[in-house]
Design an enzyme around this catalytic site. Structure first.
Site, PDB file in Angstrom:
ATOM      1  N   ILE A  97       0.863  -1.190   0.000  1.00 38.16           N
ATOM      2  CA  ILE A  97       0.000   0.000   0.000  1.00 38.16           C
ATOM      3  C   ILE A  97       0.895   1.234   0.000  1.00 38.16           C
ATOM      4  O   ILE A  97       1.685   1.436   0.928  1.00 38.16           O
ATOM      5  CB  ILE A  97      -0.920   0.011   1.233  1.00 38.16           C
ATOM      6  CG1 ILE A  97      -1.737  -1.300   1.288  1.00 38.16           C
ATOM      7  CG2 ILE A  97      -1.831   1.238   1.209  1.00 38.16           C
ATOM      8  CD1 ILE A  97      -2.570  -1.578   0.043  1.00 38.16           C
ATOM      9  N   HIS A 129      -3.278 -10.049   9.486  1.00 36.03           N
ATOM     10  CA  HIS A 129      -1.988 -10.726   9.330  1.00 36.03           C
ATOM     11  C   HIS A 129      -2.109 -12.103   9.980  1.00 36.03           C
ATOM     12  O   HIS A 129      -2.583 -12.201  11.130  1.00 36.03           O
ATOM     13  CB  HIS A 129      -0.854  -9.924   9.966  1.00 36.03           C
ATOM     14  CG  HIS A 129       0.474 -10.574   9.795  1.00 36.03           C
ATOM     15  ND1 HIS A 129       1.129 -10.616   8.575  1.00 36.03           N
ATOM     16  CD2 HIS A 129       1.251 -11.257  10.667  1.00 36.03           C
ATOM     17  CE1 HIS A 129       2.258 -11.288   8.717  1.00 36.03           C
ATOM     18  NE2 HIS A 129       2.351 -11.686   9.964  1.00 36.03           N
ATOM     19  N   ASP A 145       3.163  -4.137   8.685  1.00 34.84           N
ATOM     20  CA  ASP A 145       2.612  -4.838   9.863  1.00 34.84           C
ATOM     21  C   ASP A 145       2.987  -4.130  11.169  1.00 34.84           C
ATOM     22  O   ASP A 145       3.131  -4.773  12.212  1.00 34.84           O
ATOM     23  CB  ASP A 145       3.116  -6.296   9.906  1.00 34.84           C
ATOM     24  CG  ASP A 145       2.740  -7.075   8.648  1.00 34.84           C
ATOM     25  OD1 ASP A 145       3.500  -7.970   8.267  1.00 34.84           O
ATOM     26  OD2 ASP A 145       1.692  -6.754   8.049  1.00 34.84           O
TER      27      ASP A 145
HETATM   28  C1  GRF Z   1      -4.709 -15.207   4.481  1.00 38.38           C
HETATM   29  O1  GRF Z   1      -3.927 -16.168   5.152  1.00 38.38           O
HETATM   30  C2  GRF Z   1      -4.468 -13.858   5.110  1.00 38.38           C
HETATM   31  O2  GRF Z   1      -4.057 -13.918   6.450  1.00 38.38           O
HETATM   32  C3  GRF Z   1      -3.348 -13.310   4.330  1.00 38.38           C
HETATM   33  O3  GRF Z   1      -3.623 -13.710   2.997  1.00 38.38           O
HETATM   34  C4  GRF Z   1      -4.191 -15.024   3.042  1.00 38.38           C
HETATM   35  C5  GRF Z   1      -5.218 -15.131   1.934  1.00 38.38           C
HETATM   36  O4  GRF Z   1      -6.467 -14.974   2.397  1.00 38.38           O
HETATM   37  N1  GRF Z   1      -3.271 -11.874   4.495  1.00 38.38           N
HETATM   38  P1  GRF Z   1      -7.817 -14.946   1.473  1.00 38.38           P
HETATM   39  O5  GRF Z   1      -8.325 -16.357   1.407  1.00 38.38           O
HETATM   40  O6  GRF Z   1      -7.440 -14.420   0.110  1.00 38.38           O
HETATM   41  O7  GRF Z   1      -8.734 -14.037   2.231  1.00 38.38           O
END
Ligand code: GRF
Length: 213
Positions: free
Chosen positions: A93, A109, A150
């Protein structure tokens, strides 16, 4: 509260938000836009099925990162969200977006920040490092996004025990099921109902001690 959700992959966190709004776990909230950098993200299929407007714009479509960053800021500004939600978003971002939406961008996260986070810690890599280290507990964190990686103020966290027979994949899946898909909807609902405020680097959540995370 209108939210814009930014995705890059499977979109299971987006689905948890869509379902949370449908079943009343998330109140006072509508998804105004889903953005993805990845045209193949299954998350876009989920947005289509739910009838949510979506935009796909990849950095690869631009001559340089600066041009992409400007385009991304315009996309988000046009969507006019009260809150931007990074839900499995792998795009860095840009500062111009963070500055335009101070304490109005949240991220999920898949670890207990400040553990196993920062540059290079995303996706399966996080869980590989947790198992390599022999950590007994991991989990997920929802935090505000600031200029760092983060490093923003923490809103909610949920622990998940690590099992001896875990692989990175089984740990990732259990953290998604037991932690991510719970605390992301909860955080959005709390923010949508004015129960979250940032005080320096600390987040104050009204009624936090009575929450069942
Ligand atoms: C997840 O593990 C999340 O914690 C990380 O990206 C992964 C993908 O998640 N930020 P999603 O199924 O695309 O929501």
């Amino acid at each position: 509260m209108r939210i814009a959700v930014m995705v890059s992959g499977g979109g299971t966190n987006l689905q948890a938000i869509i379902d949370g709004i449908a079943n009343g776990i998330i109140t006072n909230t509508e998804i105004g836009l889903v953005y993805s950098n990845n045209p193949n993200a299954y998350a876009i299929e989920r947005a289509k099925k739910a009838g949510i407007p979506y935009v796909v714009k990849s950095p690869k479509e631009f001559a340089n990162r600066e041009d992409f960053n400007k385009a991304l800021l315009q996309i988000l500004t046009d969507a006019n969200p009260d809150l931007i939600v990074l839900a499995g978003c792998l795009v860095v971002i840009p500062e111009c977006v963070v500055r335009a939406f101070p304490n109005r961008i949240i991220n999920i996260h898949p670890a207990l920040i400040p553990a196993f986070c920062g540059t290079g810690y995303y996706g399966l890599k996080v869980h590989e490092k947790v198992l390599e280290r022999g950590a007994r507990v991991s989990g997920a964190t929802v935090h505000f996004v600031d200029e760092g990686t983060d490093t923003g103020p923490i809103i909610l966290q949920k622990p998940v025990m690590v099992r001896d027979d875990d692989t990175p994949e089984t740990l990732q899946r259990r953290i998604m099921e037991q932690a991510e898909w719970k605390i992301m909807p909860m955080a959005i609902d709390l923010i949508a109902n004015g129960k979250v405020r940032v005080d320096g680097h600390k987040v104050i959540v009204d009624g936090y001690d009575d929450l069942t995370v």
